[in-house]
Design a protein around this motif. Structure first.
Motif, PDB file in Angstrom:
ATOM      1  N   SER A  55       3.101   1.384   9.647  1.00  0.00           N
ATOM      2  CA  SER A  55       1.992   2.269   9.697  1.00  0.00           C
ATOM      3  C   SER A  55       0.853   1.086   9.931  1.00  0.00           C
TER       4      SER A  55
ATOM      5  N   LEU B 227      -3.504   4.036  -1.384  1.00  0.00           N
ATOM      6  CA  LEU B 227      -2.974   3.980   0.013  1.00  0.00           C
ATOM      7  C   LEU B 227      -3.253   2.689   1.763  1.00  0.00           C
TER       8      LEU B 227
ATOM      9  N   ILE C  14      -2.456  -0.743   0.392  1.00  0.00           N
ATOM     10  CA  ILE C  14      -1.266  -1.546   0.638  1.00  0.00           C
ATOM     11  C   ILE C  14      -1.210  -2.190   2.063  1.00  0.00           C
ATOM     12  N   LEU C  15      -2.288  -1.539   2.907  1.00  0.00           N
ATOM     13  CA  LEU C  15      -1.875  -1.504   4.717  1.00  0.00           C
ATOM     14  C   LEU C  15      -3.227  -2.752   4.495  1.00  0.00           C
TER      15      LEU C  15
END
Lengths: 53, 495
Positions: free
Chosen positions: B88, B292, B295-296
């Motif tokens: 991702s 979110l 998280i990357l």
């Protein structure tokens, strides 16, 4: 909630992986039950291997 | 000509989970979600064949990152969502920089995007698994006797390589299973599988953590653990270690802050162009991009640390690059400064003398501990903001896409001309600013929570993710029920 209210739908943020409605006819389609069955089977297999060997 | 045409035959043929024909009833959705959750827990309890069980040999390759990367050490789901997150990151960076040239409104490009996503996850699964299995002996140590048994089966003298291949195959299948389980939840269930796996793991740790707090306090109250509150050491023990007081406060505070921040928003009023009286509001939430993207950033740090370990296991890394202590924590070199602060003992140099902070402060000086905290803060705040911008762009939440969506729904901003460009201009006043502020704020929160410690050491990012995903899930369930109610009500009154 009135019909015109734009809550939810617009804000829906996808997960880390995005899925669209579009699908190719060539793509291999898997039944979700197959995935679950395979997962259970694979887990059981490894478990048996650990006990047996 | 371009990469699209060249890769098309492969990308369009990637296997995918069937879509349900028509509407899936809410109960069935819950059933799928629950079923996948049970399967997930089942698979995390099974240790990979050919390795020693957890507790023998080396530690977890993911270390403290485990709480956000899900899965379980040395289980079939050893890789967790690590490969998915890494894939991702690559997609976000490529998409954010507009290098892909894919238009996600075009069905053809949507199929390509989906295929590319899958291929990237598979590549990352191999890239993560190979060094874990073949380059390091401590991460997935071969169980005594396993390679001899296998050598007997295969009929070769040394079964070591065969065992490694077998371990690799198992965790690779586990990685593929996680990808498909996520797809099932996304298509047939509620929310996303990845979100579900993160909350599952963190909640499990939280419960264990709270039981530990209860057990420790039971010891303190009954006097079986000697804690003298009136000495400095005893007081610190009560705050950070045995008493868990700071961890408890931080955990509750993060809960409260995230739930509050979810409701902080700028609301842009909308009215329908034709239907008078039909009004609506477009909310631009403070944490618009959600948690979110965080998280990357964390996964990026995890990959950097992974590289450091890989380099040092090759045995030729110079001291300015990386230096480890006995328990595998970086205490010097470049990778020390790049390692995120995970627990109080990583920066409280005057406290726990066995912690990395105390070691570094004694050897190199306090300034190096402070420098590391500074690097982590900068990384998380800047990273949080940057990835939030990319996230908004790639998930069609940017000014241009939202303006188009509002226009298509027949709404307009009262007092402005009904025109996509005009709506976009108004959106541009809010969305980029809110995204950057929100991203930076979440980064800051994550670091602060880690510095103060959390119950069950779920880490700040883990806690932020869990609260925010649960909140989203709650919203989605509420919406789902509303949709369910309307046709039912209509049926009831109609018949």
């Amino acid at each position: 909630m009135s019909k015109g209210e734009n809550s939810g739908g617009l804000m829906s943020s996808a997960g880390l992986v995005r899925y669209f409605d579009a699908e190719d006819r060539n793509a291999i389609q898997i039944d979700p039950k197959t995935v679950v069955a395979f997962g259970v089977f694979f887990g059981a297999l490894v478990m048996v291997l650990r006990v047996a060997l | 000509m371009g990469w699209k045409e060249a890769a098309e035959p492969v990308l369009t043929r990637m296997p995918s989970v069937q879509r349900p024909d028509g509407h899936v009833p809410f109960k069935r959705k819950l059933g799928w979600t629950g079923g996948i959750l049970v399967l997930y827990f089942f698979l995390t309890t099974i240790t990979v064949y050919g390795t020693q069980p957890v507790g023998t040999g080396g530690g977890d390759a993911f270390g403290q990152f485990r709480s956000i990367l899900a899965g379980a050490n040395r289980s079939i789901l050893h890789l967790g969502i690590g490969p998915i997150v890494t894939a991702s990151i690559v997609l976000q960076l490529l998409g954010g920089a507009n290098l892909l040239g894919l238009d996600t409104d075009d069905p053809r490009d949507q199929i390509l995007y989906q295929g590319l996503q899958k291929v990237l996850v598979l590549v990352m699964t191999v890239l993560t698994a190979v060094p874990m299995v073949f380059l390091s002996s401590g991460i997935l140590p071969i169980a005594p006797g396993a390679q001899e048994t296998l050598a007997g089966f295969v009929g070769v003298g040394n079964g070591s390589m065969a065992t490694r291949w077998l371990i690799f195959a198992q965790i690779f299948i586990g990685g593929v299973l996680i990808l498909f389980m996520d797809e099932i939840v996304s298509k047939w269930g509620v929310g996303s599988g990845i979100g579900l796996f993160i909350i599952a793991g963190v909640s499990q740790r939280l419960v264990t953590g709270f039981i530990a707090v209860f057990r420790d306090w039971f010891g303190i109250v009954t006097g079986s653990t000697g804690v003298n509150v009136f000495t400095q050491a005893g007081f610190q023990d009560l705050l950070f270690n045995q008493g868990h007081i700071i961890a408890l406060i931080t955990t509750l505070l993060i809960f409260a802050i995230v739930v509050y921040a979810e409701s902080v928003r700028v609301e842009i009023p909308l009215s329908h162009a034709r239907v008078k009286g039909a009004r609506g509001r477009f909310p631009v939430k403070l944490i618009y991009a959600s948690v979110l993207p965080m998280i990357l950033v964390r996964a990026l740090q995890a990959n950097i640390q992974f590289l450091g370990r890989g380099l040092s296991s090759l045995g030729s890394a110079p001291a300015w690059l990386v230096e480890y202590n006995g328990s595998g924590q970086a205490i010097g070199g470049l990778f020390y400064y790049l390692a995120p602060v995970q627990r109080p003992s990583d920066w409280i140099w005057w406290g726990d003398q066995t912690g990395t902070a105390a070691t570094v402060a004694a050897q190199e000086g306090v300034i190096h501990v402070i420098l590391r905290v500074g690097v982590d803060l900068t990384f998380m705040i800047a990273g949080g903001a940057i990835f939030a911008i990319f996230w908004v762009e790639t998930t069609d939440m940017g000014p241009k896409s939202t303006a188009k969506q509002i226009q298509n729904s027949g709404m307009q901003i009262p007092g402005f001309r009904q025109n996509v460009g005009v709506i976009e201009k108004v959106m541009e006043r809010y969305i980029p600013q809110v995204t950057v502020i929100g991203g930076a704020l979440v980064g800051l929160l994550a670091v602060m929570a880690n510095m103060l410690g959390t119950v069950g050491s779920v880490t700040g990012t883990g806690l932020l993710l869990t609260v925010s995903i649960t909140y989203k899930l709650y919203e989605e369930i509420a919406e789902e029920q509303l949709m369910e109610m309307h046709p039912m009500m209509r049926q009831m009154f109609g018949n």
